[in-house]
Design a protein around this motif. Structure first.
Motif, PDB file in Angstrom:
ATOM      1  N   TRP A 229     -11.030   9.479  -2.218  1.00 51.89           N
ATOM      2  CA  TRP A 229      -9.901   9.793  -3.079  1.00 51.89           C
ATOM      3  C   TRP A 229      -8.620   9.979  -2.249  1.00 51.89           C
ATOM      4  CZ3 TRP A 229      -8.215   9.022  -7.591  1.00 51.89           C
ATOM      5  CH2 TRP A 229      -7.207   9.801  -8.168  1.00 51.89           C
ATOM      6  N   SER A 230      -8.716  10.649  -1.105  1.00 49.58           N
ATOM      7  CA  SER A 230      -7.542  10.813  -0.245  1.00 49.58           C
ATOM      8  C   SER A 230      -7.039   9.457   0.241  1.00 49.58           C
ATOM      9  CB  SER A 230      -7.891  11.696   0.961  1.00 49.58           C
ATOM     10  OG  SER A 230      -8.193  13.013   0.552  1.00 49.58           O
ATOM     11  N   ASN A 235      -3.033   4.986  -0.103  1.00 50.29           N
ATOM     12  CA  ASN A 235      -2.753   3.566  -0.318  1.00 50.29           C
ATOM     13  C   ASN A 235      -1.874   3.349  -1.545  1.00 50.29           C
ATOM     14  OD1 ASN A 235      -4.181   2.750   1.911  1.00 50.29           O
ATOM     15  ND2 ASN A 235      -6.050   2.229   0.785  1.00 50.29           N
ATOM     16  N   ALA A 236      -2.159   4.068  -2.629  1.00 46.67           N
ATOM     17  CA  ALA A 236      -1.359   3.925  -3.841  1.00 46.67           C
ATOM     18  C   ALA A 236       0.088   4.345  -3.586  1.00 46.67           C
ATOM     19  CB  ALA A 236      -1.965   4.752  -4.968  1.00 46.67           C
TER      20      ALA A 236
END
Length: 248
Positions: A229-230, A235-236
């Motif tokens: 998730w991190s 990246n997002a």
């Protein structure tokens, strides 16, 4: 403080809570905030609790074991003999009121708030799955497909991901991931919430738990969720377009 989340979905139920309690930075302990009444083939009821530990333990114990009944009286109502999930929520709410009647004035005299909140979910044979949130006053509300999750405790850090993604029709496996992400978000932002965590997973109409697990700090799946998730967030963030207005 604590963090508890429960999701009621078309496929089943996921409930997750941390185990940290603290009465100051130098008085931290681990207590499970999950209680389960399971009679395979007949009922599964799970309760998560947040608030004053003495209050929540007393209320849950009373709901499970029942109060002492006078000689000749009917057996007390408990989570084990409630006929419906609505009645089970009422049993828990009444237990909270009974604890308040016994301890409320003494707590107020010592400037302690009567702080207790609960999530109770499950299924009784011949009835649909249901999820309720029970408040300190003993009253409660029920989850609906439009609102498929409830949180209690330190809920604000884990809520954004649930608001964006949690839907009644998502797969049960996705709900487990969401619960873990919401817990991780809370762990990173609030020191009063901590591992280990307890999780239960129930599939609709099974009338037995699919899984009950304690998540430790070295749990490989939970750590893969945290790291994944991190990484996905970083990246997002990098892929978002830069602002179009002048920067100098």
């Amino acid at each position: 403080m604590t963090y508890c989340v429960a999701l009621l979905l078309d496929q089943g139920i996921v409930m997750l809570s941390d185990t940290r309690t603290n009465a100051g930075v130098d008085n931290i302990a681990t207590f499970s905030k999950l209680a389960v009444v399971e009679r395979p083939g007949e009922r599964v009821i799970a309760v998560l609790s947040a608030g004053n530990l003495a209050i929540t333990q007393a209320a849950v114990t009373r709901a499970i074991e029942g109060a002492s009944a006078p000689i000749g009286a009917d057996a007390p109502r408990t989570l084990a003999n409630a006929q419906t999930m609505f009645e089970a929520a009422r049993v828990l709410g009444e237990a909270v009121r009974e604890v308040y009647a016994h301890d409320g004035k003494a707590l107020e005299a010592q400037d302690y708030a009567f702080d207790a909140n609960f999530l109770i979910a499950g299924q009784i044979k011949s009835e649909r799955m249901r999820l309720f949130q029970v408040y300190s006053a003993g009253n409660f509300i029920e989850s609906t497909p439009d609102t498929p999750f409830f949180q209690i405790g330190e809920h604000k850090y884990g809520k954004p991901i649930l608001d964006r993604v949690a839907r009644f029709d998502i797969p049960l496996e996705d709900a487990v991931k969401l619960a873990c992400i919401s817990l991780d978000s809370t762990l990173r932002s609030n020191l009063t919430v901590g591992l280990p965590a307890d999780i239960v997973i129930y599939r609709r109409d099974a009338l037995k738990l699919a899984s009950r697990k304690r998540i430790l700090s070295d749990d490989p799946y939970f750590n893969s969720i945290r790291e994944g998730w991190s990484h996905a967030l970083r990246n997002a963030y990098r892929e978002l377009p830069p602002p179009p207005w002048p920067m100098s």
